[in-house]
Write an enzyme that holds these catalytic residues in place. Structure first.
Site, PDB file in Angstrom:
ATOM      1  N   GLY A 105      -6.068   2.249 -27.650  1.00 52.76           N
ATOM      2  CA  GLY A 105      -5.450   2.192 -28.984  1.00 52.76           C
ATOM      3  C   GLY A 105      -5.009   3.570 -29.462  1.00 52.76           C
ATOM      4  CB  CYS A 131      -2.264   1.417 -25.554  1.00 51.66           C
ATOM      5  SG  CYS A 131      -3.215   2.658 -26.448  1.00 51.66           S
ATOM      6  CG  HIS A 137      -8.891   2.696 -49.292  1.00 52.46           C
ATOM      7  ND1 HIS A 137     -10.054   3.424 -49.184  1.00 52.46           N
ATOM      8  CD2 HIS A 137      -9.134   1.738 -50.224  1.00 52.46           C
ATOM      9  CE1 HIS A 137     -10.966   2.929 -50.022  1.00 52.46           C
ATOM     10  NE2 HIS A 137     -10.430   1.894 -50.654  1.00 52.46           N
ATOM     11  CG  HIS A 139      -0.539  -0.661 -18.047  1.00 49.68           C
ATOM     12  ND1 HIS A 139       0.217   0.357 -18.596  1.00 49.68           N
ATOM     13  CD2 HIS A 139      -1.612  -0.065 -17.478  1.00 49.68           C
ATOM     14  CE1 HIS A 139      -0.375   1.515 -18.352  1.00 49.68           C
ATOM     15  NE2 HIS A 139      -1.495   1.287 -17.677  1.00 49.68           N
ATOM     16  NE  ARG A 146      -9.719   5.953 -55.424  1.00 53.63           N
ATOM     17  CZ  ARG A 146     -10.111   4.673 -55.545  1.00 53.63           C
ATOM     18  NH1 ARG A 146      -9.565   3.893 -56.466  1.00 53.63           N
ATOM     19  NH2 ARG A 146     -11.060   4.185 -54.767  1.00 53.63           N
TER      20      ARG A 146
HETATM   21  C1  RB5 Z   1      -3.167   3.610 -19.776  1.00 51.96           C
HETATM   22  O1  RB5 Z   1      -3.946   3.740 -18.639  1.00 51.96           O
HETATM   23  C2  RB5 Z   1      -3.912   4.199 -20.979  1.00 51.96           C
HETATM   24  O2  RB5 Z   1      -3.924   5.568 -20.889  1.00 51.96           O
HETATM   25  C3  RB5 Z   1      -3.248   3.735 -22.264  1.00 51.96           C
HETATM   26  O3  RB5 Z   1      -3.281   2.362 -22.327  1.00 51.96           O
HETATM   27  C4  RB5 Z   1      -3.906   4.221 -23.541  1.00 51.96           C
HETATM   28  O4  RB5 Z   1      -5.276   3.995 -23.540  1.00 51.96           O
HETATM   29  C5  RB5 Z   1      -3.560   5.583 -23.953  1.00 51.96           C
HETATM   30  O5  RB5 Z   1      -4.001   6.108 -24.980  1.00 51.96           O
END
Ligand code: RB5
Length: 144
Positions: free
Chosen positions: A71, A68, A101, A12, A135
């Site tokens: 991330g 997310c 890389h 979400h 490498r």
């Molecule tokens: C969700 O609230 C949040 O924790 C998720 O999207 C993310 O950032 C987790 O690492």
């Protein structure tokens, strides 16, 4: 020539950015494969790293995008899989280096920490940059 399929998934916290990147993929001439989630309702990011892992394993796509909130969670979850090299990037340089890389096959961004234009810039760099091998291949081999 057929369009390359790029898989996308988010929780979400990454939903809005995923939708934006999905239309950007079409603009760039790719075919998006949206693996969810399907709204901003709260879900668990590991589930969407799992669906991405399955899609890449099955050959539904060779490359993917995960988003997310930060991330971080979804990249940790995705990197549990040996066939995934998921790179959390923040700008064009890190996106480029993830390919040159690290031969990343999944780009990860934080929907709550990156702006739309920088995210598009990152995606373009990821899609258009080749792995340098040499490498860097040796180093990747040490992780398998
Ligand atoms: C969700 O609230 C949040 O924790 C998720 O999207 C993310 O950032 C987790 O690492």
């Amino acid at each position: 020539m057929s369009r390359e399929i790029i898989a996308l998934a988010s929780d979400h916290g990454g939903y809005d950015l995923k939708i934006l990147l999905k239309s950007y993929l079409v603009e760039l001439g790719f075919e998006p494969l949206d693996l969810g989630c399907d709204s901003s309702d709260s879900v668990d990011y590991p589930d969407f790293a799992d669906v991405m892992a399955d899609a890449l394993k099955n050959g539904d796509a060779a490359r993917g995008i995960l988003v997310c909130g930060s991330g971080i969670g979804i990249s940790i979850a995705a990197n549990r899989y040996p066939h995934i090299r998921a790179a959390l990037v923040h700008d064009r340089l890190t996106a480029e280096l993830s390919r040159k890389h690290n031969d990343a096959n999944v780009i990860v961004m934080g929907g709550r920490v990156i702006g739309p234009d920088v995210a598009k810039d990152c995606l373009r760099a990821f899609l258009n940059t080749e792995f340098e091998g040499g490498r860097h291949q040796r180093r990747i081999d040490k992780m398998s």
